[in-house]
Scaffold this motif. Structure first.
Motif, mmCIF file in Angstrom:
data_model
loop_
_atom_site.group_PDB
_atom_site.id
_atom_site.type_symbol
_atom_site.label_atom_id
_atom_site.label_comp_id
_atom_site.label_asym_id
_atom_site.label_seq_id
_atom_site.Cartn_x
_atom_site.Cartn_y
_atom_site.Cartn_z
ATOM 1 N N GLY A 191 78.914 86.930 64.587
ATOM 2 C CA GLY A 191 78.604 86.554 63.501
ATOM 3 C C GLY A 191 79.779 86.640 62.295
ATOM 4 N N VAL A 192 79.520 86.068 61.189
ATOM 5 C CA VAL A 192 80.288 86.186 59.977
ATOM 6 C C VAL A 192 79.096 86.286 58.861
ATOM 7 C CG1 VAL A 192 81.751 85.041 58.501
ATOM 8 C CG2 VAL A 192 82.121 84.508 60.899
ATOM 9 N N ILE A 193 79.630 87.218 57.774
ATOM 10 C CA ILE A 193 78.859 87.287 56.497
ATOM 11 C C ILE A 193 79.965 87.077 55.504
ATOM 12 C CG2 ILE A 193 76.965 88.486 57.434
ATOM 13 C CD1 ILE A 193 77.907 90.897 56.270
ATOM 14 N N ALA A 194 79.582 86.313 54.336
ATOM 15 C CA ALA A 194 80.717 86.118 53.304
ATOM 16 C C ALA A 194 79.900 86.032 51.783
ATOM 17 C CB ALA A 194 81.481 84.960 53.560
ATOM 18 N N ASN A 195 80.627 86.287 50.758
ATOM 19 C CA ASN A 195 80.194 86.124 49.552
ATOM 20 C C ASN A 195 80.131 84.718 49.173
ATOM 21 O OD1 ASN A 195 79.667 88.889 48.772
ATOM 22 N ND2 ASN A 195 81.877 89.344 48.692
ATOM 23 N N GLY A 196 79.672 84.361 48.150
ATOM 24 C CA GLY A 196 79.425 82.898 47.772
ATOM 25 C C GLY A 196 80.414 82.319 47.392
ATOM 26 N N ASN A 197 81.393 82.978 46.964
ATOM 27 C CA ASN A 197 82.732 82.425 46.487
ATOM 28 C C ASN A 197 83.595 81.733 47.548
ATOM 29 O OD1 ASN A 197 83.584 84.692 47.307
ATOM 30 N ND2 ASN A 197 84.996 85.051 45.602
ATOM 31 N N VAL A 198 83.347 82.075 48.828
ATOM 32 C CA VAL A 198 84.055 81.682 50.011
ATOM 33 C C VAL A 198 83.565 80.334 50.501
ATOM 34 C CG1 VAL A 198 84.675 82.229 52.389
ATOM 35 C CG2 VAL A 198 84.541 84.040 50.581
ATOM 36 N N GLY A 199 84.301 79.202 50.811
ATOM 37 C CA GLY A 199 84.122 78.121 51.387
ATOM 38 C C GLY A 199 84.822 77.713 52.804
ATOM 39 N N GLY A 200 84.190 76.950 53.441
ATOM 40 C CA GLY A 200 84.737 76.381 54.494
ATOM 41 C C GLY A 200 84.844 76.873 55.514
ATOM 42 N N ILE A 201 83.923 77.958 56.026
ATOM 43 C CA ILE A 201 84.355 78.890 57.206
ATOM 44 C C ILE A 201 84.057 78.168 58.617
ATOM 45 C CG2 ILE A 201 83.489 81.141 58.280
ATOM 46 C CD1 ILE A 201 82.697 81.870 55.145
ATOM 47 N N GLN A 202 84.766 78.407 59.383
ATOM 48 C CA GLN A 202 84.512 77.700 60.858
ATOM 49 C C GLN A 202 84.798 78.682 61.872
ATOM 50 O OE1 GLN A 202 87.079 74.432 61.420
ATOM 51 N NE2 GLN A 202 86.179 73.899 63.349
ATOM 52 N N GLN A 203 83.826 78.795 62.852
ATOM 53 C CA GLN A 203 84.025 79.491 63.980
ATOM 54 C C GLN A 203 84.552 78.730 65.332
ATOM 55 O OE1 GLN A 203 80.528 81.566 62.992
ATOM 56 N NE2 GLN A 203 81.306 83.389 64.017
ATOM 57 N N TYR A 204 85.034 79.186 66.170
ATOM 58 C CA TYR A 204 85.031 78.674 67.419
ATOM 59 C C TYR A 204 85.059 79.577 68.436
ATOM 60 C CZ TYR A 204 89.843 80.585 68.427
ATOM 61 O OH TYR A 204 90.974 81.120 68.577
ATOM 62 N N GLY A 205 85.016 79.031 69.778
ATOM 63 C CA GLY A 205 84.965 80.115 70.840
ATOM 64 C C GLY A 205 83.682 81.240 70.759
ATOM 65 N N MET A 206 84.232 82.397 70.827
ATOM 66 C CA MET A 206 83.324 83.688 70.897
ATOM 67 C C MET A 206 83.154 84.036 69.357
ATOM 68 S SD MET A 206 81.629 84.296 73.780
ATOM 69 C CE MET A 206 81.665 82.434 73.807
ATOM 70 N N GLY A 207 83.040 83.112 68.495
ATOM 71 C CA GLY A 207 83.003 83.524 66.799
ATOM 72 C C GLY A 207 84.360 83.632 66.417
ATOM 73 N N ALA A 267 69.883 89.035 51.528
ATOM 74 C CA ALA A 267 70.417 89.348 50.205
ATOM 75 C C ALA A 267 70.762 87.781 49.759
ATOM 76 C CB ALA A 267 71.774 90.214 50.174
ATOM 77 N N GLY A 268 70.915 86.742 50.251
ATOM 78 C CA GLY A 268 71.315 85.367 49.987
ATOM 79 C C GLY A 268 72.781 85.542 50.259
ATOM 80 N N LEU A 269 73.474 86.184 51.068
ATOM 81 C CA LEU A 269 74.850 86.078 51.470
ATOM 82 C C LEU A 269 74.887 84.922 52.409
ATOM 83 C CD1 LEU A 269 75.891 89.810 51.500
ATOM 84 C CD2 LEU A 269 76.535 88.088 49.603
ATOM 85 N N GLN A 270 76.247 84.380 52.596
ATOM 86 C CA GLN A 270 76.450 83.378 53.809
ATOM 87 C C GLN A 270 76.405 84.179 54.943
ATOM 88 O OE1 GLN A 270 79.483 80.137 52.722
ATOM 89 N NE2 GLN A 270 80.098 81.496 51.231
ATOM 90 N N ASN A 271 75.685 83.668 56.043
ATOM 91 C CA ASN A 271 75.760 84.295 57.403
ATOM 92 C C ASN A 271 75.702 83.337 58.318
ATOM 93 O OD1 ASN A 271 72.865 84.394 57.804
ATOM 94 N ND2 ASN A 271 72.861 84.660 56.038
ATOM 95 N N SER A 272 76.248 83.714 59.445
ATOM 96 C CA SER A 272 76.133 82.693 60.745
ATOM 97 C C SER A 272 76.230 83.528 61.932
ATOM 98 C CB SER A 272 77.172 81.531 60.638
ATOM 99 O OG SER A 272 77.288 80.882 61.677
ATOM 100 N N VAL A 273 75.460 82.988 63.041
ATOM 101 C CA VAL A 273 75.604 83.913 64.262
ATOM 102 C C VAL A 273 75.824 82.480 65.125
ATOM 103 C CG1 VAL A 273 74.573 85.268 65.882
ATOM 104 C CG2 VAL A 273 74.442 85.851 63.772
ATOM 105 N N LEU A 274 76.449 82.612 66.128
ATOM 106 C CA LEU A 274 76.644 81.659 67.172
ATOM 107 C C LEU A 274 75.808 81.818 68.101
ATOM 108 C CD1 LEU A 274 80.528 80.951 67.733
ATOM 109 C CD2 LEU A 274 78.865 79.681 65.998
ATOM 110 N N PRO A 275 74.842 80.908 68.762
ATOM 111 C CA PRO A 275 74.096 81.148 69.769
ATOM 112 C C PRO A 275 74.921 81.356 71.102
ATOM 113 C CG PRO A 275 73.850 78.852 69.299
ATOM 114 C CD PRO A 275 74.680 79.395 68.387
#
Length: 515
Positions: free
Chosen positions: A489-505, A271-279
Motif C-alpha cells: 500500500g501507499v498513503i499520501a496527503n492530498g497535495n501529492v499527485g500522480g502516484i504509480q506502483q508496479y510489481g509488489m507495490g 480520514a480522506g487521505l489518498q490510499n491504495s492497496v494492490l490486490p
C-alpha cells in the motif's frame, strides 16, 4: 518543510496505475488532475532502513526500501498491476522466442550512469551474476538462480539462458533487485564505496545518508527520461512503528508513506487521505521449517495451522481491518478457486497435540518475527496458551539479519511472504522442493509437478487446474500458514499527485510531484 513539491506521472503506454486504481478508498483530485510541476522536495517514509545501498540487498517491495532503489538505480522494466503488461524503462525489450528458455534483453540507447559512464549489457550481466552469487547474500538469489548462463552480444544486448523455461521471467526481474543495475566499478569498490557514492542510472543521486535518520537524494540531471524527475530532492526516512508512520504523515511531517499495515490503510481511508492497496494472492505467512523437528512431522504442522483463529489475530493486531487469505488466490485472480486453506478446528488440534505428546514429542517451537510482527506472535501465544502440550516462544529478528537466517534455515517458524500478482515465478520460488526460496523445505512430488506445469504453460486453463492441485496439497501439508493478505500500500496527503506502483507495490519516484 516544503517549497514546491509534487509527485508522479509516467508515460506507461498500457494501463497506468494511479493511486486511485485498485484503491481501498479515496484518492483526491490532485492525484490525477493537472500537469506535473517541477521543483521542491518530497518527504517519503519507508518502513525499514537498508543495511547498505548495494542494490542487491535492497528490498524491492512496498514497505521496505523500493523508492530508494528506484531512485538511485532506475528500473529496467515495470508492469501494470491491473493487466500484467510489461512497460520498458531502461530496457527497451525483454523477449523470448523459445517459450521462456532463452531471453534477449535490449537496453535503451544512449543511457549513462550518473557519473557519465555507459549503462550497458556488461553492467547488467555483472549485477545479475552478483545477485546469483551466494557470497552477496542477496534475498533475491532464488530469482537470479533461475539463470543458467548469460552472454553479452553487444553493448545494448544481453542473452540470458534459464535453467528451465520460465515464460514469465520478466516478473522475477521487475519484482526484485534484479531491476536495479549499479555501476560495476562502484560495486567493486566495496561496501563503503557503494554506501557513500552509489552510482546508478536512476532519477536521483545520493547527497547524504545519516544512518538511523535520513537519506537525502538530489535530482540526477543525466537521467534519460527528461523532464523527469519532477522533484529536485527526496528525503527518505524509515519509521518502523505503524502509529508513528501514520501520525508523521497526517501531521505534515511527510508527503507519502509506503504502508503495509491494514489498520493504517483503514485509518487513511476514513480520514480522506489518498490510499491504495494492490490486490495480491498468497500473503504474509508463518513459514514452518519442515526440515527439522518439530515441524518435520506433518501432524505438528497441521495442529499449529488448525489451532489458529485468524479472525482473532486480525482483531488483536489489525483492529479487524485486515483482509484475510481464506484461499490461496484473491477473488480477482483468474486462478481463483474456492478451496479453503487451513480452517480452525481446536478439537482436532488438541487431539493431534495429545498424540504427539504421547509419543514423547510435546510441541514446542520458537517463532522468529520482525519488530513490526511481534504483535502477531503475542496474539498467537495468547490463543494457544489455552491448549495442552504446546509451548510457543518468540524471538525478535532484524531485517538486516533475514538473509543469513533464511539461508541457514535457522528457525522453527519465521514470518515471510509468499505474495504474487501473477503467481509465477513467485509461487514456484516459495513452494517448490527444488527452490532455494522454499524456506519451509517441504518436498512434495504432487505439488512440485503441479508447480512445474503451471510455471511453463501459457494456457490459463492448464495453469488453473495445476494451481488447484497446489492449493489442495497446501491444505494437506501446511508448510506455510497464511495469516493475513499482504497490503502493498501507499498513503499520501492530498497535495501529492500522480502516484504509480508496479510489481509488489514499488513506487516510481521520477514521476512524483507535489503542489
Amino acid at each position: 518543510m516544503i517549497t514546491r513539491r509534487r509527485v508522479l506521472a509516467t508515460g506507461v503506454a498500457a494501463a497506468m496505475l494511479m493511486l486511485s486504481a485498485c484503491s481501498s478508498g479515496n484518492a483526491t483530485d490532485s492525484a490525477t488532475a493537472g500537469d506535473p510541476v517541477t521543483g521542491g522536495t518530497g518527504l517519503i517514509i519507508e518502513q525499514a532502513e537498508p543495511r547498505s545501498l548495494d542494490p542487491a540487498v535492497i528490498a524491492n517491495s512496498w514497505a521496505n526500501s523500493p523508492v530508494l532503489g528506484n531512485s538511485l538505480y532506475g528500473t529496467l522494466m515495470i508492469d501494470s498491476p491491473e493487466s500484467g503488461d510489461i512497460d520498458f524503462k531502461l530496457a527497451e525489450d525483454f523477449s523470448t522466442a523459445d517459450a521462456g528458455k532463452t531471453f534477449t534483453l535490449t537496453l535503451r540507447d544512449g543511457v549513462t550512469f550518473s557519473d557519465g559512464t555507459p549503462f550497458n549489457a556488461e553492467a547488467v550481466k555483472f549485477g545479475w551474476d552478483r545477485i546469483k552469487d551466494p557470497a552477496t547474500a542477496s534475498p533475491d538469489k532464488p530469482q537470479a538462480a533461475l539463470i543458467e548462463s548469460s552472454r553479452v552480444l553487444d553493448d545494448r544486448t544481453l542473452e540470458v539462458t534459464l535453467v528451465e523455461p520460465v515464460p514469465n521471467f520478466a516478473n522475477a526481474v521487475l519484482q526484485t533487485s534484479m531491476n536495479w543495475i549499479a555501476s560495476p566499478a562502484a560495486l567493486q569498490g566495496g561496501q563503503q564505496s557503494i554506501d557513500t557514492n552509489p552510482i546508478g542510472a536512476g532519477p536521483f543521486t545520493l547527497e547524504q545518508w545519516s544512518r538511523q535518520d535520513v537519506i537525502k537524494l538530489t535530482r540526477n540531471d543525466k537521467f534519460y527520461d527528461a523532464p523527469r524527475p519532477y522533484l529536485d530532492k527526496l528525503e527518505i526516512r524509515a519509521i518502523n512503528d505503524a502509529d508513528q508512520r501514520y501520525n508523521t504523515l497526517v501531521s505534515g511531517g511527510a508527503d507519502l508513506a509506503l504502508e503495509g499495515v491494514w489498520s493504517n490503510i483503514d485509518k487513511s481511508n476514513n480520514a480522506g487521505l489518498q490510499n491504495s492497496v494492490l490486490p495480491t494472492g498468497g500473503g504474509t505467512a508463518l513459514v514452518l521449517n519442515s526440515t527439522k523437528a518439530p515441524f518435520d512431522d506433518v501432524r505438528a504442522r497441521k495442529a499449529f495451522a488448525i489451532a489458529l483463529d485468524l479472525d482473532g489475530i486480525n482483531n488483536a493486531v489489525y483492529d479487524g481491518t485486515a483482509k484475510l487469505p481464506r484461499t490461496l488466490f484473491d477473488e480477482s485472480s483468474p486462478f481463483y478457486k474456492d478451496i479453503p486453506l487451513a480452517e480452525q478446528d481446536r478439537a482436532e488440534a488438541q487431539s493431534l497435540l495429545d498424540e504427539l505428546a504421547a509419543e514423547g514429542k510435546p510441541l514446542e517451537f520458537t517463532m522468529s518475527l520482525y519488530p513490526a510482527t511481534r504483535a502477531v506472535g503475542e496474539a498467537i501465544q495468547t490463543q494457544l496458551s489455552t491448549l495442552n502440550n504446546i509451548k510457543v516462544n518468540v524471538r525478535t529478528i532484524d531485517f538486516a539479519q533475514v538473509g543469513q537466517i533464511l539461508g541457514q534455515m535457522d528457525y522453527d517458524v519465521i514470518a515471510n511472504a509468499v505474495v504474487f500478482g501473477d503467481p509465477e515465478p513467485r509461487l514456484w520460488f516459495g513452494l517448490h522442493g527444488d527452490s532455494a526460496g522454499n524456506y519451509s523445505g517441504v518436498k512434495d512430488p504432487q505439488m512440485d509437478s503441479a508447480l512445474d506445469t503451471a510455471r511453463v504453460s501459457q494456457d490459463d486453463a492448464v495453469r488453473a487446474a495445476a494451481y488447484a492441485v497446489v492449493q489442495q496439497r497446501l491444505v494437506e501439508l501446511n508448510p506455510v500458514i497464511f495469516y493475513v493478505r499482504s497490503a502493498p500500500g501507499v498513503i499520501a496527503n492530498g497535495n501529492v499527485g500522480g502516484i504509480q506502483q508496479y510489481g509488489m507495490g514499488s513506487v516510481l519516484p521520477e514521476n512524483l510531484w507535489i503542489e
